[in-house]
Structures are given as structure tokens and as C-alpha cells.
Design an enzyme around this catalytic site. Structure first.
Site, mmCIF file in Angstrom:
data_model
loop_
_atom_site.group_PDB
_atom_site.id
_atom_site.type_symbol
_atom_site.label_atom_id
_atom_site.label_comp_id
_atom_site.label_asym_id
_atom_site.label_seq_id
_atom_site.Cartn_x
_atom_site.Cartn_y
_atom_site.Cartn_z
ATOM 1 N N ARG A 14 32.667 47.607 25.948
ATOM 2 C CA ARG A 14 33.520 46.572 25.340
ATOM 3 C C ARG A 14 34.061 45.562 26.355
ATOM 4 O O ARG A 14 34.590 44.527 25.987
ATOM 5 C CB ARG A 14 34.673 47.256 24.572
ATOM 6 C CG ARG A 14 34.204 48.015 23.353
ATOM 7 C CD ARG A 14 35.248 48.992 22.829
ATOM 8 N NE ARG A 14 35.231 50.265 23.565
ATOM 9 C CZ ARG A 14 35.980 51.332 23.273
ATOM 10 N NH1 ARG A 14 36.833 51.285 22.262
ATOM 11 N NH2 ARG A 14 35.900 52.434 23.987
ATOM 12 N N GLN A 73 27.447 62.765 35.688
ATOM 13 C CA GLN A 73 27.207 62.972 34.252
ATOM 14 C C GLN A 73 26.090 62.012 33.843
ATOM 15 O O GLN A 73 26.283 60.798 33.832
ATOM 16 C CB GLN A 73 28.472 62.665 33.442
ATOM 17 C CG GLN A 73 28.266 62.884 31.943
ATOM 18 C CD GLN A 73 29.287 62.143 31.088
ATOM 19 O OE1 GLN A 73 30.033 61.288 31.564
ATOM 20 N NE2 GLN A 73 29.302 62.453 29.811
ATOM 21 N N GLY A 78 29.758 61.219 26.073
ATOM 22 C CA GLY A 78 31.116 61.414 25.576
ATOM 23 C C GLY A 78 32.016 62.130 26.560
ATOM 24 O O GLY A 78 31.568 62.700 27.553
ATOM 25 N N GLY A 140 42.859 57.678 19.572
ATOM 26 C CA GLY A 140 42.796 58.919 18.809
ATOM 27 C C GLY A 140 44.198 59.249 18.295
ATOM 28 O O GLY A 140 45.190 59.021 18.985
ATOM 29 N N ASN A 170 46.822 59.619 21.260
ATOM 30 C CA ASN A 170 46.395 60.398 22.425
ATOM 31 C C ASN A 170 46.225 59.462 23.620
ATOM 32 O O ASN A 170 45.492 58.479 23.558
ATOM 33 C CB ASN A 170 45.062 61.077 22.086
ATOM 34 C CG ASN A 170 44.409 61.721 23.290
ATOM 35 O OD1 ASN A 170 45.099 62.131 24.217
ATOM 36 N ND2 ASN A 170 43.084 61.810 23.269
ATOM 37 N N ASN A 224 40.041 49.056 27.232
ATOM 38 C CA ASN A 224 38.670 49.040 26.703
ATOM 39 C C ASN A 224 38.066 47.645 26.718
ATOM 40 O O ASN A 224 36.853 47.493 26.666
ATOM 41 C CB ASN A 224 38.636 49.581 25.277
ATOM 42 C CG ASN A 224 39.045 51.046 25.233
ATOM 43 O OD1 ASN A 224 38.703 51.813 26.123
ATOM 44 N ND2 ASN A 224 39.787 51.426 24.212
ATOM 45 N N ARG A 329 43.832 29.676 57.704
ATOM 46 C CA ARG A 329 42.683 30.556 57.457
ATOM 47 C C ARG A 329 42.719 31.768 58.388
ATOM 48 O O ARG A 329 43.595 31.874 59.240
ATOM 49 C CB ARG A 329 41.409 29.744 57.624
ATOM 50 C CG ARG A 329 41.229 28.721 56.487
ATOM 51 C CD ARG A 329 40.028 27.839 56.732
ATOM 52 N NE ARG A 329 38.879 28.611 57.113
ATOM 53 C CZ ARG A 329 37.831 28.134 57.808
ATOM 54 N NH1 ARG A 329 37.810 26.868 58.186
ATOM 55 N NH2 ARG A 329 36.814 28.913 58.120
ATOM 56 N N LYS A 347 42.278 27.519 61.758
ATOM 57 C CA LYS A 347 41.460 28.743 61.697
ATOM 58 C C LYS A 347 41.353 29.368 63.076
ATOM 59 O O LYS A 347 41.124 28.661 64.054
ATOM 60 C CB LYS A 347 40.055 28.396 61.183
ATOM 61 C CG LYS A 347 39.169 29.588 60.988
ATOM 62 C CD LYS A 347 37.718 29.339 61.393
ATOM 63 C CE LYS A 347 37.536 29.342 62.884
ATOM 64 N NZ LYS A 347 36.132 29.343 63.319
ATOM 65 N N ASN A 373 52.155 18.544 70.614
ATOM 66 C CA ASN A 373 52.220 17.668 69.453
ATOM 67 C C ASN A 373 50.808 17.153 69.158
ATOM 68 O O ASN A 373 50.238 16.407 69.946
ATOM 69 C CB ASN A 373 53.179 16.502 69.727
ATOM 70 C CG ASN A 373 53.564 15.832 68.428
ATOM 71 O OD1 ASN A 373 52.728 15.700 67.530
ATOM 72 N ND2 ASN A 373 54.810 15.409 68.337
HETATM 73 C C1 UD1 Z 1 39.627 58.153 24.495
HETATM 74 C C2 UD1 Z 1 40.014 59.329 23.588
HETATM 75 C C3 UD1 Z 1 41.088 58.851 22.610
HETATM 76 C C4 UD1 Z 1 42.282 58.296 23.354
HETATM 77 C C5 UD1 Z 1 41.852 57.216 24.352
HETATM 78 C C6 UD1 Z 1 43.017 56.870 25.244
HETATM 79 C C7 UD1 Z 1 38.016 60.712 23.348
HETATM 80 C C8 UD1 Z 1 36.913 61.101 22.456
HETATM 81 N N1 UD1 Z 1 38.860 59.800 22.871
HETATM 82 O O1 UD1 Z 1 39.028 57.181 23.637
HETATM 83 O O2 UD1 Z 1 41.524 59.935 21.791
HETATM 84 O O3 UD1 Z 1 43.241 57.786 22.452
HETATM 85 O O4 UD1 Z 1 40.766 57.668 25.174
HETATM 86 O O5 UD1 Z 1 42.749 55.769 26.049
HETATM 87 O O6 UD1 Z 1 38.122 61.233 24.437
HETATM 88 N N2 UD1 Z 1 33.817 58.584 29.924
HETATM 89 C C9 UD1 Z 1 32.979 59.369 30.672
HETATM 90 N N3 UD1 Z 1 31.803 59.787 30.128
HETATM 91 C C10 UD1 Z 1 31.456 59.484 28.851
HETATM 92 C C11 UD1 Z 1 32.334 58.694 28.081
HETATM 93 C C12 UD1 Z 1 33.509 58.268 28.641
HETATM 94 O O7 UD1 Z 1 33.254 59.657 31.829
HETATM 95 O O8 UD1 Z 1 30.385 59.914 28.433
HETATM 96 C C13 UD1 Z 1 35.073 58.099 30.535
HETATM 97 C C14 UD1 Z 1 35.178 56.585 30.516
HETATM 98 O O9 UD1 Z 1 34.652 56.054 31.717
HETATM 99 C C15 UD1 Z 1 36.675 56.384 30.411
HETATM 100 C C16 UD1 Z 1 37.171 57.614 29.679
HETATM 101 O O10 UD1 Z 1 36.142 58.569 29.768
HETATM 102 O O11 UD1 Z 1 37.295 56.306 31.670
HETATM 103 C C17 UD1 Z 1 37.505 57.336 28.209
HETATM 104 O O12 UD1 Z 1 36.360 56.880 27.548
HETATM 105 P P1 UD1 Z 1 36.433 55.783 26.418
HETATM 106 O O13 UD1 Z 1 35.063 55.598 25.872
HETATM 107 O O14 UD1 Z 1 37.148 54.594 26.889
HETATM 108 O O15 UD1 Z 1 37.308 56.560 25.306
HETATM 109 P P2 UD1 Z 1 38.202 55.897 24.185
HETATM 110 O O16 UD1 Z 1 37.328 55.444 23.068
HETATM 111 O O17 UD1 Z 1 39.136 54.926 24.745
HETATM 112 CA CA CA Z 2 39.365 54.026 26.666
#
Ligand code: UD1
Ligand code: CA
Length: 450
Positions: A14, A73, A78, A140, A170, A224, A329, A347, A373
């Protein structure tokens, strides 16, 4: 024992950026650096960073931080999938795992301390941070009873209209009992709107889940998109200005100025509108910055006045006046009582105390003594097309208007250079040096016969 894991593998779709989201800057530091800093107080036994999207770039950016374990990862399926990657790495670990979202950068260290302490006191399997938001869109939703016991978390996109009315959100910050989490992590499913493994689903699987609501909802702002990035920048800037106003700095129009965290100010500094300080800056007592100035990685003494100017990687003594429209600079070192006037660029040069460069000059790779000067339009010609060369000017010397000092060249003390001179040879102390074509005047030129 405590381990801290930061989720930083996501792409940040996003943001619509070539830069991974966690590397976006906020007041001069990346999101992920801010998140890591918020947990520094806790002195965890282990610090883990889950990387995935542009993992190498994230690792390189953080290479200067010691003791950080990078966990890959791939693919990124997720937040639950991200934490699953810790299962082999943390096998046998006994203690708490603090999970921080890499895109929640405004948390105060005290809030995280309170979360961990509350978790330890209650003996819960997980304690998470929540906030009541006026606009919870995208977050969330946390379902909890009045005693703080959480029954589950449902993502905004998976909520019914009715569930969306719940504004307890959350924050993405959790303190888990690692053994309890490790037992449920393999049970996650992708049965949700995004088809991902959600860390949030572990909460309903754990018998004792508690939440801690933060007092200041700004702290749990997640980023986001660019709009949220700008909002967080605004919150952070206001925190910084409020702090410095409490410490005796005047902002004439606070909202128009920005600071970095590595700035420090003496007493009675006045910051005029549209003035920005970046990087590591230190500003002495009674200095006045702006309007319209940019100061970056610079140290300024007391009673320095900077108007409509740019000062970068430079050091300035006390009682110096800079601008309007001056440009200091890198490696400009300006002594006490100097004056750098309009349309002057300096500089990699040292200016001794009391020296003045008042108008339209370029001073590069030069060393000026005290009370020099520099006349209007004087230029140090420091570059021969291949190499840079030094210009040295001794104490109490003066250059006439429009002089060109062709480096390498050394001018002694108490020297006078005639206006319009091109100086290519060294000038001994106390001499007058003029290097220009002699003036020729023809009388009655207008009446000449044709
Ligand atoms: C997440 C929470 C949501 C909460 C919000 C707070 C989940 C499912 N949802 O949503 O409940 O309200 O954060 O800001 O957790 N990331 C990984 N690997 C992945 C996906 C994400 O490392 O596969 C990391 C992203 O880089 C980021 C964080 O996890 O730093 C959160 O991911 P993001 O996709 O922004 O979650 P939200 O939709 O904001
Ligand atoms: Ca987020």
C-alpha cells in the site's frame, strides 16, 4: 529470558514504493530502527528480525546494529507465517517472546516496559497492546471482556458490519509465553479473506489472553500508506518540538519547522518559521535560526544568526552571522565572530575568528586566518579540472572586489589584493598585489574622425 522479534518481511504494497516499508524514514530514522529502539530498554537476550521482501537491503541497512539475528521468511505468507519461522531458530528457548510489528514506530519505551511487566505479573499466555481509536478502519478488532481477558482478534476485512463497530484495535504488539505460542503456531490456517496465516489467530487459541489498552492512541499508529506515514511524522515532530519548548527553545511557528531526534539546543534559541534541522545538530544558547533555513549535521555556537540559509556538515563558532542566502557546505569551519553574507558559498575551508565574507563569494579548500576581509565577488579557483588545490590567506589580509585566487596559492598576513585581480602567485606578508590589465583611457574618443 526475553526475546524480541520484529516483523519486517512484508512488502508494504500500500506504500507503492520501491523501498521496503520498514525502511521508510520518519524524522531521519527508518521505521524498523525506531521499532527496535523502542524495545532497547528491556535488554532482551535475543533480538530477531524477520526479513523477506528485499531482505538483503534491509539487512544491509541494519548492519551497524550488533546482536541482531536475521531470520528469513520466504515467501511472505502473513504475520503468523512470519513468526512460524522462529520455531526452528528458537527451539528450546524458555521465556517470553515480544513481537513487534515493524510498521508501528511511535511506541514509547515505557509502554513496552509496562506491557512486559503486566504480562509477567498476570501469568497470561499472551498480552497484547490495544487502543480505542476514533477511526479503527483497517485495524484488527479485539474482542475482550471488562476484566481485560481477550477472546479473539478479527481483522477488519474479515469482520461483519456489527463487529466493525468495535473500536478496540490490535496494535500489533504482543508479549507471548514462547512455549505456549510455539504449541499453537503450527495450527494456524489460511481461512481468511487474504488467504494468509495470521498471528492474530493465535490469540483465540491460547487459554489466557489479556490486553493492555494504551492511554495515547497515537503510540500505536500503524503505517500502511503514505498518509499514515505523514500522520506519524506529524506526531513525532510535535513530540520533538514539545520537548524542546519545555527545555527553553522558542518556535515562532512550530508547525512549520521539523527537527531530528539527534538535535540539541541551548537556552533561548529562537527558531523562526520554515526552518528544518536534520541529522545530528547542536545549537548554542541565544542562537536564532531562520526564517527559511536548513541545518544538517552542523554544530553552531552561541549567538549565531542564520537567515534563509543552508548549513550542512559544518562547524560554526560563537557570534557568527550567516546569510541571507548563504551556503555552508561540508567541512566548513567558521570561527568566532565571523560573518558570512549573501550569496556566499563555503566548502572545506577554515575561517579564523573575525573574518568576513560578505557578498557573492566562493571559498573552497581554503584556510583563512583571523580578521580577513574577503571582498565582494572573490572566488577561490580551487579546481584545475583534475585536482583540488588549497588557498591560504593570512591574518588581517583583504581581497579586493572580484578577485580570483587561483590555487594553489598562499597570501601572507596584512596583504591587500587590488580589485579585479587574478592572483596566480604567492604574495608575501604586508604586500599590495594587483594582477589585472592596466586601464587605458583615450581622450575625446567620441569626437574621433571616422
Ligand atoms: C496487522 C494485524 C492487525 C493490527 C495491525 C496493527 C495481522 C494479521 N494483523 O495488520 O490486527 O491491527 O497489524 O498495525 O497480524 N509482515 C511480515 N511477513 C508477512 C506479512 C507481514 O513480516 O508475511 C510484517 C510487515 O512487514 C509489517 C507487519 O508484519 O511490519 C504487519 O503487517 P501488515 O501487513 O502491515 O499487517 P496489517 O494489515 O497492518
Ligand atoms: Ca500494518
Amino acid at each position: 529470558m526475553l526475546a524480541v522479534a520484529v516483523l519486517a518481511a512484508g512488502k508494504g504494497t500500500r506504500m507503492k514504493s520501491a523501498l521496503p516499508k520498514v525502511l521508510q524514514p520518519l524524522a531521519g530514522a527508518t521505521l524498523v530502527e525506531r521499532v527496535l529502539a523502542s524495545a532497547k530498554n528491556l535488554q532482551p537476550e535475543r533480538r530477531l528480525l524477520i526479513v523477506g521482501h528485499q531482505a538483503e537491503r534491509v539487512e544491509q541497512t541494519l548492519a551497524h546494529l550488533s546482536g541482531l539475528e536475521f531470520v528469513l521468511q520466504s515467501p511472505q505468507n502473513g504475520t503468523g507465517h512470519a513468526v512460524q519461522q522462529l520455531l526452528p531458530v528458537m527451539d528450546g528457548f524458555a521465556g517470553e517472546l515480544l513481537v513487534l510489528n515493524g510498521d508501528v514506530p511511535l511506541l514509547r519505551a515505557a509502554t513496552i516496559d509496562a506491557l512486559v511487566e503486566g504480562h509477567r505479573n498476570s501469568g497470561a499466555d499472551v498480552t497484547l497492546l490495544t487502543a480505542r481509536l476514533a477511526d479503527p478502519t483497517g485495524y484488527g478488532r479485539v474482542f475482550a471482556d471488562s476484566s481485560g481477558q481477550v477472546s479473539g482478534i478479527i481483522e477488519h476485512r474479515d469482520c461483519s458490519e456489527e463487529q466493525r463497530q468495535n473500536n478496540l484495535t490490535n496494535a500489533g504488539i504482543y508479549c507471548f509465553n514462547w512455549a505456549a505460542l510455539a504449541a499453537v503456531l503450527p495450527k494456524l490456517s489460511t481461512d481468511n479473506d487474504q488467504g494468509e496465516l495470521y498471528l492474530t489467530d493465535t490469540v483465540a487459541m491460547l487459554p489466557r489472553a489479556m490486553h493492555l489498552e494504551v492511554d495515547d492512541p497515537d503510540e500505536v499508529n500503524g503505517i500502511n500508506n503514505r498518509k499514515q506515514l505523514a500522520q506519524c511524522e506529524g506526531v513525532l515532530q510535535q513530540r520533538l518540538r514539545d520537548y524542546w519548548m519545555d527545555e527553553g527553545v522558542t518556535f515562532v511557528d512550530p508547525a512549520s519547522c521539523t527537527l531530528s531526534e539527534d538535535c540539541s539546543f541551548g537556552r533561548d534559541v529562537v527558531i523562526e518559521p520554515q526552518t528544518h534541522l536534520r541529522g545530528c545538530c547542536s545549537i548554542g544558547d541565544n542562537s536564532k535560526l531562520g526564517p527559511g533555513s536548513l541545518i544538517e549535521n552542523a554544530s553552531l555556537g552561541a549567538r549565531v544568526d542564520v537567515v534563509q540559509s543552508v548549513v550542512r556538515d559544518a562547524r560554526v563558532g560563537d557570534d557568527v552571522s550567516i546569510g541571507p542566502f548563504a551556503h555552508l557546505r561540508p567541512a566548513a569551519e567558521v570561527g568566532n565572530g565571523c560573518r558570512i553574507g549573501n550569496f556566499v558559498e563555503v566548502k572545506k575551508s577554515r575561517l579564523g575568528a573575525g573574518s568576513k565574507v560578505n557578498h557573492l563569494s566562493y571559498i573552497g579548500d581554503a584556510s583563512l586566518g583571523e580578521n580577513v576581509n574577503v571582498g565582494a565577488g572573490t572566488i577561490t579557483a580551487n579546481y584545475d579540472g583534475v585536482n583540488k588545490h588549497q588557498t591560504v590567506i593570512g591574518d588581517h589580509s583583504k581581497t579586493g572586489a572580484n578577485s580570483v585566487l587561483v590555487a594553489p596559492v598562499t597570501i601572507g598576513d596584512h596583504v591587500t589584493i587590488g580589485a579585479g585581480s587574478t592572483i596566480t602567485k604567492d604574495v608575501p606578508s604586508k604586500a599590495l598585489s594587483i594582477g589585472r590589465a592596466r586601464q587605458m583611457t583615450k581622450d575625446n574618443w567620441a569626437n574621433r574622425s571616422t
